[in-house]
Write an enzyme that holds these catalytic residues in place. Sequence first.
Site, PDB file in Angstrom:
ATOM      1  N   ALA A 122      -3.438   9.680   0.388  1.00 13.36           N
ATOM      2  CA  ALA A 122      -1.993   9.910   0.302  1.00 13.36           C
ATOM      3  C   ALA A 122      -1.325   8.664  -0.291  1.00 13.36           C
ATOM      4  CB  ALA A 122      -1.419  10.220   1.679  1.00 13.36           C
ATOM      5  N   ASP A 123      -0.973   8.728  -1.580  1.00 14.20           N
ATOM      6  CA  ASP A 123      -0.290   7.593  -2.208  1.00 14.20           C
ATOM      7  C   ASP A 123       1.192   7.630  -1.835  1.00 14.20           C
ATOM      8  OD1 ASP A 123       0.846   9.551  -3.774  1.00 14.20           O
ATOM      9  OD2 ASP A 123      -0.283   9.045  -5.573  1.00 14.20           O
ATOM     10  N   SER A 124       1.981   6.707  -2.399  1.00 14.62           N
ATOM     11  CA  SER A 124       3.378   6.593  -1.970  1.00 14.62           C
ATOM     12  C   SER A 124       4.166   7.866  -2.272  1.00 14.62           C
ATOM     13  CB  SER A 124       4.038   5.385  -2.644  1.00 14.62           C
ATOM     14  OG  SER A 124       4.029   5.543  -4.046  1.00 14.62           O
TER      15      SER A 124
END
Lengths: 85, 414
Positions: free
Chosen positions: A38-40
């Site tokens: 889960a990236d930003s």
Amino acid sequence: MHTTDEILAAIAETVHEIAGPDIHEVQPDKSFADDLDADSLAMVEITVALEERLGVAISDAEAKNLVTVGDAVAWISAAQTGVAA
Amino acid sequence: MSGRRVAVTGLGATTPLGGDAESSWSALLAGKSGVRLLEEEWAQELPVRIAAPAAVDPGDVLDRAAARRLDRATRLAAVAAREAWADAGAPDTDPVRLGVVVSSALGGVTSLLGAYDTLRAKGPRRVSPVTVPMLMLNGAAAHLAMTYGARAGAHAPASACASGAEAIGQAARMIRAGDADVVIAGGCEAAVHPLFLSAFAAMTALSGREDDPAAASRPFDRDRDGFVLGEGAGIVVLESAEHAERRGARVHAYLDGVGTTADAHHIAQPEPDGRDVARAIGLALAGAGLTPDDIVHVNAHATSTPHGDLAEAAALRQALGARAARVPVSGTKSATGHLLGGAGAVEAVFTVLALRDRLAPPTRTIEHLDEEVEGVLDIVREEPRPLPPGPAAALDDSFGFGGHNVVLAFRAAI
């Protein structure tokens, strides 16, 4: 009011839907960024989806402190009772 | 065209006729149509309810979590690129020598409109953080560069319905200039949406033949009344001939000539004499060292609009002279509809396959050939036409609103 099990289940389904890992991989000790892909950008989507699903308001500043799934379960659980609000 | 020779080593497509290049090509040769009446609820109030949606939903064949961040046009490009890359044998290439040139006419417009609907219905907090990456015109090029680790450059030329062909032309120029050894190139489009059906209908650009949708797109027919909006993607892997030879790659064809010109005439109408299209054909031939007598097939842009098809016929007549009346010309939008920025790329794939199989595909919908085309062009009608063995070359024409003209000249690999 949601139980911590219900909150964990909601987070697991949301993370699976948005970032892709299997539901059973989403455990309290897992880091959203390091373990769950889960990236930003995904974290923004996950936060908004959880707000809608669980009826809590998570500010952007607060969301940055939610590193692990366990952090999120604890924060949402407390927010429901007004402790963290 | 000076510089290094460019080989086509990979082909991929997902179109209204099929979910890959081979099934699309087989359906095209078999005379099938990808055009249908839109029976969906959202289409019922539209002035035109005919379109050619992709035969296979790209969401069904991509990783779900990855796909949800991609606009539908980029999803289609990702499917076609995966096929093309595998077809090329996944060339082992230095990342700084691998490029991407992929574009579309309109970009991620359904994502843009969906995000605006969300903004209006639920407020700004609910607007997805991936809205901008999904709607930007370079989204497909950037996504493919990341997927394949292509660091020589990622480009998205914008030339409306010539974008896919221009991308392939620009990719060839990158290789010729020595800026890359391998380039993933092509075009994609996904704009089957009420706004674009309404907007193209407002220009009177679309066919209104709802009683017979499969016959609505009829390039060069006397009774053509506009194009049919289609969606899909075409991707090729281009490679310097030396690089292809060194790794023992199978070469489908060579892209030996690229001609690009501008009409500088009108934002939506072709220059009626085909002056600059003829010049683009001439430039492609000259760059490839070809003469009109070398050309055995033309995949025409031929969208089925009243003016466009005649301007193209005039241009072919000017550029090829007497040869124009003896070259089998195919209007494959008769089967696929018009894929806008995907069109030139899918038709490049068809042109290469025509040279490979030595078959010119049919223009399936002609009932009465336009008398202004009679004797000027040799249009392939009901059945595929065999092409001669031996050395052969073919042209792929593509034009875009605004007067962008791109002609690609391919030589058979034999």
